[in-house]
Scaffold this active site. Structure first.
Site, PDB file in Angstrom:
ATOM      1  N   TYR A  45       0.802  -1.220   0.000  1.00  0.00           N
ATOM      2  CA  TYR A  45       0.000   0.000   0.000  1.00  0.00           C
ATOM      3  C   TYR A  45       0.841   1.279   0.000  1.00  0.00           C
ATOM      4  O   TYR A  45       0.291   2.367  -0.078  1.00  0.00           O
ATOM      5  CB  TYR A  45      -0.934   0.025   1.218  1.00  0.00           C
ATOM      6  CG  TYR A  45      -2.195  -0.777   1.024  1.00  0.00           C
ATOM      7  CD1 TYR A  45      -2.156  -2.163   0.989  1.00  0.00           C
ATOM      8  CD2 TYR A  45      -3.426  -0.154   0.853  1.00  0.00           C
ATOM      9  CE1 TYR A  45      -3.305  -2.912   0.809  1.00  0.00           C
ATOM     10  CE2 TYR A  45      -4.585  -0.887   0.675  1.00  0.00           C
ATOM     11  CZ  TYR A  45      -4.520  -2.261   0.651  1.00  0.00           C
ATOM     12  OH  TYR A  45      -5.673  -2.984   0.469  1.00  0.00           O
TER      13      TYR A  45
ATOM     14  N   LYS B 286       3.506 -14.985   3.380  1.00  0.00           N
ATOM     15  CA  LYS B 286       3.668 -15.810   2.183  1.00  0.00           C
ATOM     16  C   LYS B 286       5.166 -15.981   1.949  1.00  0.00           C
ATOM     17  O   LYS B 286       5.680 -15.811   0.833  1.00  0.00           O
ATOM     18  CB  LYS B 286       2.941 -15.127   1.011  1.00  0.00           C
ATOM     19  CG  LYS B 286       2.819 -15.935  -0.254  1.00  0.00           C
ATOM     20  CD  LYS B 286       1.998 -17.210  -0.130  1.00  0.00           C
ATOM     21  CE  LYS B 286       2.180 -18.030  -1.413  1.00  0.00           C
ATOM     22  NZ  LYS B 286       1.697 -19.419  -1.267  1.00  0.00           N
TER      23      LYS B 286
ATOM     24  N   ASP C 168      -2.470 -18.415   2.112  1.00  0.00           N
ATOM     25  CA  ASP C 168      -3.417 -19.189   1.293  1.00  0.00           C
ATOM     26  C   ASP C 168      -4.062 -20.291   2.129  1.00  0.00           C
ATOM     27  O   ASP C 168      -5.286 -20.494   2.097  1.00  0.00           O
ATOM     28  CB  ASP C 168      -2.742 -19.739   0.022  1.00  0.00           C
ATOM     29  CG  ASP C 168      -1.387 -20.397   0.269  1.00  0.00           C
ATOM     30  OD1 ASP C 168      -0.876 -20.344   1.405  1.00  0.00           O
ATOM     31  OD2 ASP C 168      -0.828 -20.973  -0.699  1.00  0.00           O
TER      32      ASP C 168
ATOM     33  N   ASP D 281      -6.400  -6.925   4.489  1.00  0.00           N
ATOM     34  CA  ASP D 281      -7.540  -6.410   3.716  1.00  0.00           C
ATOM     35  C   ASP D 281      -8.381  -7.573   3.195  1.00  0.00           C
ATOM     36  O   ASP D 281      -9.601  -7.606   3.360  1.00  0.00           O
ATOM     37  CB  ASP D 281      -7.023  -5.557   2.558  1.00  0.00           C
ATOM     38  CG  ASP D 281      -8.151  -5.041   1.678  1.00  0.00           C
ATOM     39  OD1 ASP D 281      -9.120  -4.498   2.245  1.00  0.00           O
ATOM     40  OD2 ASP D 281      -8.067  -5.187   0.449  1.00  0.00           O
TER      41      ASP D 281
ATOM     42  N   ASP E 213     -12.316  -9.237   4.707  1.00  0.00           N
ATOM     43  CA  ASP E 213     -13.577  -9.405   3.963  1.00  0.00           C
ATOM     44  C   ASP E 213     -14.009 -10.865   3.985  1.00  0.00           C
ATOM     45  O   ASP E 213     -15.193 -11.178   4.147  1.00  0.00           O
ATOM     46  CB  ASP E 213     -13.441  -8.929   2.511  1.00  0.00           C
ATOM     47  CG  ASP E 213     -13.704  -7.431   2.337  1.00  0.00           C
ATOM     48  OD1 ASP E 213     -13.464  -6.665   3.296  1.00  0.00           O
ATOM     49  OD2 ASP E 213     -14.139  -7.018   1.245  1.00  0.00           O
TER      50      ASP E 213
HETATM   51  C1  IPM Z   1     -10.605  -1.230   3.147  1.00  0.00           C
HETATM   52  C2  IPM Z   1     -10.683  -0.863   1.682  1.00  0.00           C
HETATM   53  C3  IPM Z   1      -9.496   0.004   1.272  1.00  0.00           C
HETATM   54  C4  IPM Z   1      -8.236  -0.790   1.493  1.00  0.00           C
HETATM   55  C5  IPM Z   1      -9.598   0.556  -0.161  1.00  0.00           C
HETATM   56  C6  IPM Z   1     -10.864   1.345  -0.387  1.00  0.00           C
HETATM   57  C7  IPM Z   1      -8.412   1.380  -0.561  1.00  0.00           C
HETATM   58  O1  IPM Z   1     -10.778  -2.012   0.900  1.00  0.00           O
HETATM   59  O2  IPM Z   1     -10.610  -0.330   3.982  1.00  0.00           O
HETATM   60  O3  IPM Z   1     -10.594  -2.430   3.455  1.00  0.00           O
HETATM   61  O4  IPM Z   1      -7.792  -1.523   0.602  1.00  0.00           O
HETATM   62  O5  IPM Z   1      -7.658  -0.696   2.580  1.00  0.00           O
HETATM   63 MN    MN Z   2     -11.038  -3.834   2.040  1.00  0.00          MN
END
Ligand code: IPM
Ligand code: MN
Ligand code: NAD
Length: 353
Positions: A140, A191, A223, A247, A251
């Site tokens: 990032y 990784k 993974d 990240d 999710d």
């Molecule tokens: C998050 C989002 C951000 C990230 C994006 C919008 C840049 O996915 O906060 O998880 O990748 O950190």
């Molecule tokens: Mn995200």
């Protein structure tokens, strides 16, 4: 007596709707528990960017660094800004420039019906672990660039950065949290089999972990961890990992406990004002329809007031969300029939009594 100074960046898409919901619930909590929040709304968003070409000015970043107690963010991202430059400047910009190196993403199953996995033989699932996502390094950092862009010989480079200090502080934070919260195992994902730079994580994890004899160290390649999270999420007690993996895993893990509509997060640096935001994005197709789930934003607000030491209020917000789930007062993503505002009103009412 002056209150806690809260800067609010509602942002784009469903951001403003879920932030209104969170503010309404916070208002109820502050009345019930007798504290004051001085809310300052900042305009930074796709609309603002398209109108002014300004993402977030340096003076605003300075103000957020020195003049507030917490920052509450909705979501940033808009199809009219396909390069996402405003969101990167505002969201990633604040994480980096305020050096909020801890991205804490709790993964908690608040109601058994929210887990999409079939029930294990042993009874209802208990899923409850935080992901500690490193928030200022990794891929990032934006190091790299393009060559011969737009030609058949185009090359794009993106460098990953892992520093000894950067890895150590997030790993130590995760161990400290585990110790303070009675956890006996911490899982670290990298990784390193494919990317030798990730071996730094293994070395730091072993060295720092040696100071925490009560906490078992567990290493997983990312993974394999993704697979295990789906097969047996209840065995995880806490996870620490680099920016990109955090990240993605957050999710995935959100999907185990009800999805993005119910997953909160906090960006922290001990001793400084934190930035609190739902894990979800701006969900442009849902915007303006009163269908967005406000729970992620409300639980984010709970994390914020917990950090501000309004512990009763934080507990009340969390138990009001649990009560709403138990009563079936939910938006369509969780199978309910309620709108964003209706859910927020119910939760606010519950917090009041
Ligand atoms: C998050 C989002 C951000 C990230 C994006 C919008 C840049 O996915 O906060 O998880 O990748 O950190
Ligand atoms: Mn995200
Ligand atoms: P998203 O989180 O906006 O949506 C992904 C899925 O989750 C969609 O199916 C959406 O309907 C659902 N969802 C998300 N939040 C929900 C809620 N509150 N209630 C019900 N359902 C919800 O992710 P995306 O579609 O990949 O990204 C959309 C935009 O948001 C992009 O511009 C992206 O860069 C941005 N984004 C911003 C942040 C942030 O501000 N922190 C985080 C992630 C994505």
């Amino acid at each position: 007596m002056s209150g806690d100074r809260i800067a609010v960046i509602a942002g784009d898409g469903i951001g403003p709707e879920v932030i209104e919901a969170a503010l309404a619930v916070l208002d109820a909590a502050s009345r019930r528990f007798g504290f004051t929040l001085d809310v300052e709304r900042l305009p930074y968003s796709a609309d603002h960017y398209l109108a002014t070409r300004e993402t977030i000015p340096d003076a605003a970043v300075e103000h957020l660094r020195t003049g507030v107690d917490a920052i509450l963010v909705g979501a940033l991202g808009d199809p009219r800004v396909p390069g996402n430059e405003h969101a990167r400047d505002i969201l990633l910009g604040l994480r980096f420039r305020l050096d909020l190196f801890v991205n804490l993403r709790p993964v908690t199953l608040l109601h058994p019906s929210l887990c999409p996995l079939k029930d294990p033989a042993a009874g209802p699932r208990v899923i409850d672990f935080p992901i500690f996502r490193e928030n200022t390094e990794g891929i990032y950092v934006g190091a790299g660039g393009g060559l011969r862009v737009g030609t058949p010989d185009e090359v794009q480079l993106a460098e990953e950065v892992h520093t000894r200090k950067g890895v150590e502080r997030i790993v130590r934070y995760a161990f400290e949290w585990a110790k303070a919260n009675g956890r006996t195992r911490l899982t670290m994902a990298d990784k390193a089999n494919a990317v030798p730079a990730h071996r730094l994580w293994g070395r730091v994890f072993a060295e720092v972990g040696a100071e925490y004899p009560g906490i078992a160290r567990e290493h997983r390649y990312v993974d394999a961890l993704a697979m295990e999270l789906v097969r047996e999420p209840e065995r995880f007690q806490a996870i620490v990992t680099q920016n990109l993996f955090g990240d993605i895993l957050s999710d995935l893990a959100a999907g185990l406990v009800g999805g993005l509509g119910i997953s909160p997060s906090a960006n922290l640096h001990p001793g400084r004002a934190g930035l609190f935001e739902p894990v979800h994005g701006s969900a442009p197709p849902m915007a303006g329809k009163d269908v967005a789930n406000p729970f992620a934003a409300i639980l984010t607000a709970a994390m914020m007031v917990r950090e501000l030491r309004h512990l009763d209020a934080a507990d009340a917000l969390e138990s009001a969300v649990r009560a709403a789930l138990a009563a079936g007062v939910t938006t369509p993503d969780l199978g309910g029939k309620c709108g964003t505002k209706e859910v927020a009103r119910w939760v606010a009412e519950r917090v009041t009594h």
